[in-house]
Design an enzyme around this catalytic site. Structure first.
Site, PDB file in Angstrom:
ATOM      1  N   SER A 179      -8.753 -24.976  18.768  1.00 30.88           N
ATOM      2  CA  SER A 179      -8.378 -25.295  20.230  1.00 30.88           C
ATOM      3  C   SER A 179      -7.597 -24.105  20.705  1.00 30.88           C
ATOM      4  CB  SER A 179      -7.307 -26.525  20.302  1.00 30.88           C
ATOM      5  OG  SER A 179      -8.333 -27.678  19.997  1.00 30.88           O
ATOM      6  N   GLU A 183      14.988  37.613  -3.935  1.00 32.99           N
ATOM      7  CA  GLU A 183      13.700  37.863  -3.903  1.00 32.99           C
ATOM      8  C   GLU A 183      13.147  39.025  -3.170  1.00 32.99           C
ATOM      9  OE1 GLU A 183      11.762  36.072  -5.981  1.00 32.99           O
ATOM     10  OE2 GLU A 183      12.930  34.383  -6.663  1.00 32.99           O
TER      11      GLU A 183
END
Length: 687
Positions: free
Chosen positions: A365, A94
């Protein structure tokens, strides 16, 4: 003739001077323009290089459990984590002058122009890696002059503000490789099923050839085209000396093992947990939704995959498929607050509402341990007694009354100890303690335990009538499990941005909030609900699951008409389970009333089966003595049941239980042959 020649010479010199002046002026103009462009680029500064990337979620062992993206598979990796073969291949094919030019390869541009003129068509490109990167980041791929000028400006800005390695890393992480794969990591996973750093020369050169035309050079579109392009890449690498002729031959003839699948991220793993993680990112780290979804984050969570699997299997095994009841569970490391497993509902696809972190339900509870911790701080001990009998409490200066009931309306009709009140979950004892301490005391204590939901200052608060969240209750019990140190629910260990930089790392807090001696005494009492010896004399609330338990646990169950809870812990893990209906329908089926306890017991046993057996270690300022748990006095060998009970030093009982002592008096022995009145606890529990 000589006159004409001289005139011609003068004219030529004049044209030359004019040409030189024009050239100099043009050069100055070009320099000024170039300088102006550079100055403008400098003023604009560094362009942002961030691109939408997949964010990944990891469990505590590094496994990927989730992913967010916008349809583009993109995972950022550092340059050091990319195969050198791929880096060399990309530069060779490239942009061979990448490390020497300043963004533009003018020699290559000139060559491309000549080639295009010669062919009378666009036949050769001259874009550098930096130009391509600028185009991929900021621009459309049209061919207008405006786009080219913008590309040039962005190229200059990138080169001025970033290093070559930063540019190359960014380029490799943004380029499109086809099939929805953006960047080398996603491409490596898709094409070859491996990380970018593991690519061979053959694989790397296949990938390097694809960006020129993904729809043409993908090996899944045409293996022939891909191999032809690969040869060009290999020859380019050989031309720059990156590889030898032998390597070219070997790579060209290597057999490729193609994958054709994207990284398979199991987004269905712990979806409620993942939602809680996202909420934590927003709430605690102030990260916005877009960054969470597309910021390329790596979120390392606290999830234990084995714990999560056990939790989900247990829910599916215990709860009937025909039941519409819902459930939630949180398992946490009490030392750190790290959430190891979380279930927010039975089916995420049907309902994503997270009942573990969002639902506010009555705890029943399970709130009592906070009340009894406050009582210990105010002078109560495990042997403190109060009378258990049907009672109507009047408050608000006598204008209001409250008549709580015990389960099945059963009362001792006698004095009972705090240990016994916890074991059998006596409501009368709890309300009496609550009113003795003052209604504001429990509300303040609940807040001290880290619970932030609003508490009503009423007698019924002692029985858990004000709503709480599962995650907060488990966190609060975790403080009991770690002897009173402050923790908070932790979902995230570390977060990295798309560059791999750590932007958050959790630091554990070790602040002592509760008194460690009182905390241990309470924990010791909370083991009573699973006490096999006590269960022979009284219906302790853990009776139904005692046969399933093989180690020491502390905990508390809680029941309202519409909510069923079980929360308990060992030194290693604290777990809470809630079961109920979303719209608070009554839980009336006997099997459904036991779901929470059974889920909790099975999860704790399976999750700890490979862990060492750990008990709760007494603190230095407590003393353990054997006590008759029914009257709180020191037990003798004649007591039918005695229990090792811990007290803060100086508060232990000194009175000996005489209730079961043998009387040597003959008359008394004769009297003992007559029918005797049963002790209250045997009457109470049908013994």
């Amino acid at each position: 003739m000589e006159l004409m020649t001289g005139q011609r010479f003068k004219n030529t010199a004049k044209y030359i001077r004019a040409g030189v002046i024009f050239f100099l002026l043009s050069f100055i103009v070009v320099l000024l323009l170039y300088g102006s462009v550079l100055l403008y680029a400098k003023i604009l500064g560094a362009p942002p290089l961030a691109v939408p990337q997949s964010s990944l979620y990891y469990s505590d062992d590094g496994s990927i459990i989730g992913e967010t993206h916008n349809g583009e598979k993109r995972y950022w990796v550092k340059l050091d984590d990319i195969s050198p073969y791929l880096i060399d291949a990309v530069i060779a094919v490239e942009d061979r002058q990448f490390y020497s030019h300043s963004g533009f390869d003018f020699k290559r541009i000139a060559g491309a122009i000549l080639a295009d003129i010669k062919a009378m068509a666009k036949v050769q490109g001259a874009s550098t890696i930096t130009q391509q990167y600028a185009r991929n980041l900021f621009l459309e791929h049209d061919k207008t002059w405006k786009r080219k000028l913008d590309e040039a400006l962005y190229t200059i800005r990138i080169e001025m503000n970033y290093s070559k390695d930063q540019i190359l890393e960014g380029y490799l992480n943004t380029i499109y490789y086809g099939h929805g794969a953006y960047g080398v990591q996603a491409a490596s996973q898709y094409y070859f099923g491996k990380d970018a750093k593991e690519l061979s020369l053959s694989e790397a050169t296949i990938l390097a050839g694809i960006p020129k035309g993904p729809s043409h050079y993908s090996p899944f579109v045409s293996l022939e085209n891909a191999k032809r392009r690969q040869k060009i890449v290999l020859q380019s690498m050989k031309a720059v000396g990156a590889i030898s002729e032998e390597e070219v031959f070997a790579a060209s003839n290597a057999i490729l093992s193609l994958n054709g699948k994207h990284l398979n991220v199991e987004n269905h793993i712990a979806p409620y947990f993942q939602d809680a993680v996202k909420q934590a990112l927003k709430r605690d780290l102030h990260i916005d939704d877009r960054t969470i979804e597309l910021g390329g984050l790596k979120i390392y969570t606290t999830l234990d995959l084995e714990y999560q699997r056990i939790a989900e299997d247990t829910f599916n095994h215990v709860i009937s498929n025909t039941s519409d009841i819902q459930g939630a569970m949180v398992a946490m490391n009490p030392k750190t607050g790290e959430v190891k497993a979380l279930i927010g509902g039975r089916d995420y696809e049907k309902s994503s509402f997270n009942r573990a972190t969002q639902a506010v339900r009555q705890p029943g509870s399970t709130i009592k341990p906070f009340l009894y911790y406050a009582a210990l701080e105010h002078g109560f001990t495990p042997s403190s007694t109060l009378r258990s009998e049907a009672t109507t409490f009047r408050f608000d200066d006598g204008r209001a009354s409250y008549s709580p009931n015990n389960f099945n309306h059963q009362y001792a009709n006698d004095d009972i100890t705090m240990t016994q009140a916890i074991a059998v979950s006596d409501n009368i004892y709890a309300v009496k303690t609550h009113l003795f301490l003052g209604e504001e005391t429990l509300a303040e204590m609940v807040e001290k335990f880290g619970i932030t939901t609003k508490m009503s200052h009423l007698p019924s608060l002692a029985l858990g009538t004000s709503g709480v969240r599962v995650i907060d209750m488990v966190n609060a019990y975790g403080m009991l499990a770690n002897n009173g140190k402050k923790i908070r629910p932790v979902f995230i260990k570390r977060v990295e941005n798309h560059k791999g930089e750590v932007i958050f790392e959790h630091r554990s807090e070790r602040e002592q909030i509760l008194d460690p001696d009182h905390t241990f005494v309470l924990t010791s009492m909370l083991t009573s609900i699973f006490d096999k010896r006590l269960s022979s004399y009284a219906a302790v609330t853990g009776t139904a699951i005692i046969p399933e338990l093989t180690r020491q646990y502390a905990g508390k169950s809680g029941t309202t008409k519409s909510d069923s809870w079980m929360i308990g812990y060992t030194p290693q893990v604290v777990t809470g389970v809630w079961v109920g209906y979303d719209h608070s329908q009554t839980i009336d089926k006997p099997a459904e009333k036991l779901y929470a306890k059974k889920i909790w017991a099975k999860f704790m046993e399976k999750s700890l089966q490979d862990s060492s057996f750990k008990t709760f270690r007494p603190t230095s300022n407590v003393v353990g003595v054997y006590v008759n748990p029914f009257n709180g006095k020191l037990a003798t060998e004649n007591c039918p049941v005695s229990r090792l009970t811990y007290f803060v030093k100086g508060t232990e009982p000194t009175e000996v239980c005489m209730e079961h002592m043998e009387n040597e008096d003959k008359g008394t022995r004769e009297e003992s042959k007559k029918p005797q009145k049963k002790p209250w606890y045997r009457i109470f529990w049908g013994q």
